[in-house]
Design an enzyme around this catalytic site. Structure first.
Site, mmCIF file in Angstrom:
data_model
loop_
_atom_site.group_PDB
_atom_site.id
_atom_site.type_symbol
_atom_site.label_atom_id
_atom_site.label_comp_id
_atom_site.label_asym_id
_atom_site.label_seq_id
_atom_site.Cartn_x
_atom_site.Cartn_y
_atom_site.Cartn_z
ATOM 1 N NE ARG A 26 -0.167 145.078 -7.033
ATOM 2 C CZ ARG A 26 0.006 145.425 -5.762
ATOM 3 N NH1 ARG A 26 1.120 146.035 -5.387
ATOM 4 N NH2 ARG A 26 -0.910 145.158 -4.866
ATOM 5 C CD GLU A 69 14.085 135.493 -3.290
ATOM 6 O OE1 GLU A 69 13.993 136.744 -3.273
ATOM 7 O OE2 GLU A 69 13.657 134.773 -4.203
ATOM 8 C CG HIS A 97 5.057 138.305 -7.780
ATOM 9 N ND1 HIS A 97 5.167 139.029 -6.599
ATOM 10 C CD2 HIS A 97 4.004 137.466 -7.591
ATOM 11 C CE1 HIS A 97 4.218 138.634 -5.762
ATOM 12 N NE2 HIS A 97 3.497 137.685 -6.359
ATOM 13 N NE ARG A 125 0.819 141.943 -6.188
ATOM 14 C CZ ARG A 125 1.270 142.100 -4.929
ATOM 15 N NH1 ARG A 125 2.560 142.093 -4.675
ATOM 16 N NH2 ARG A 125 0.421 142.266 -3.948
ATOM 17 C CG HIS A 158 9.184 147.195 -10.590
ATOM 18 N ND1 HIS A 158 7.951 147.566 -10.109
ATOM 19 C CD2 HIS A 158 9.808 146.554 -9.577
ATOM 20 C CE1 HIS A 158 7.839 147.194 -8.837
ATOM 21 N NE2 HIS A 158 8.949 146.572 -8.504
ATOM 22 C CG ASN A 169 11.212 140.635 -10.182
ATOM 23 O OD1 ASN A 169 10.475 141.234 -10.958
ATOM 24 N ND2 ASN A 169 10.739 139.965 -9.146
ATOM 25 C CD GLU A 207 9.474 136.630 -6.848
ATOM 26 O OE1 GLU A 207 8.686 137.610 -6.808
ATOM 27 O OE2 GLU A 207 10.634 136.688 -6.428
ATOM 28 C CG HIS A 224 12.181 142.473 -0.772
ATOM 29 N ND1 HIS A 224 11.155 142.303 -1.682
ATOM 30 C CD2 HIS A 224 11.850 143.561 -0.049
ATOM 31 C CE1 HIS A 224 10.236 143.230 -1.498
ATOM 32 N NE2 HIS A 224 10.635 144.008 -0.532
ATOM 33 C CB THR A 233 6.813 140.715 -1.473
ATOM 34 O OG1 THR A 233 6.254 140.337 -2.726
ATOM 35 C CG2 THR A 233 6.615 139.603 -0.474
#
Length: 241
Positions: free
Chosen positions: A49, A151, A43, A45, A10, A7, A70, A191, A101
């Site tokens: 963000r 998941e 992801h 969103r 970040h 992922n 995602e 996660h 999340t």
């Protein structure tokens, strides 16, 4: 052999901290691929963000491995997914003020709604996963909806304090994995997983994929992204099939 999906959210978080043009999450995706990642996750969103629409478009066109998008189960996101056509979408819950999340998607009691929501996506040849807790009612609902993957949320285990709490949370996940497999679902885990706590799953057979982001990006600060991904990929490659 289980696979690793990285992922890259970040990397975009760091970019947005200064509203700059770098670091580029697409470049991060390409480095992760070269280092052994079998898939890339982003992801998108609703509040944009970190990952934005342009990132999604560019990732889909640039990488050669699987792209997992995602997203929340909204009409807007479905339109984007159907246009971009990632390998898969994973439906996740979103709260405006959450840092990340916070738990699994509530699918029990929403079978009809979600079945109708995912049908056009599946008809486009896009695989669908649901990010859920390792609870029987959620897994059974996911199977009834007709998705191929779930998941299972590992965050409660990752955040648990003390041996006994970690043991309880891990056992819930193990029970959930077995139940999901009995239902015919393919299992991804994600996660809060890092280089240490992921070892608890090393002997669990038939895990399809590990979804890992924050711990890899954080480690990359000290050793570089290529090395951080490579180390995690080697760990996962040694796990049970």
């Amino acid at each position: 052999m289980p696979t690793l999906a990285v992922n890259i959210d970040h990397v975009a978080t760091l970019r947005q901290a200064r509203m700059a043009g770098f670091p580029d999450p697409v470049k991060a995706a390409l480095v992760a691929e070269d280092a052994g990642a079998n898939g890339i996750i982003a992801h998108l969103r609703e509040d944009r963000r970190h990952i934005n629409d342009e990132d999604v478009e560019r990732i889909a066109k640039s990488i050669t491995t699987r792209f997992h998008l995602e997203m929340a189960a909204t009409d807007e996101m479905r339109k984007i997914a159907r246009r971009v056509k990632p390998y898969s979408v994973c439906l996740v819950p979103e709260k405006r003020k959450e840092l990340t999340t916070e738990g699994g998607l509530a699918v029990a009691g929403r079978v009809k709604q979600l079945k109708e929501y995912v049908a056009p996506i599946q008809n486009d040849g896009i695989k669908v996963s649901l990010f859920v807790e390792a609870a029987a009612e959620q897994l059974e609902a996911a199977a009834e909806i007709g998705v191929e993957y779930v998941e299972i949320h590992t965050g409660h285990y990752a955040d648990a304090e003390g041996y006994e709490e970690r043991k309880r949370e891990l056992e819930k996940i193990f029970v959930g994995i077995a139940h999901a497999q009995d239902l015919g679902l393919k299992i991804n885990l994600g996660h809060g997983l890092d280089y240490d706590n992921i070892i608890s799953f090393s002997k669990i057979p038939h895990i399809n994929e590990y979804s890992i982001g924050f711990s890899i990006i954080a480690e990359a600060v000290f050793c570089g992204l290529h090395d951080a991904v490579s180390r995690m990929a080697l760990l996962v490659a040694d796990f049970s099939v």
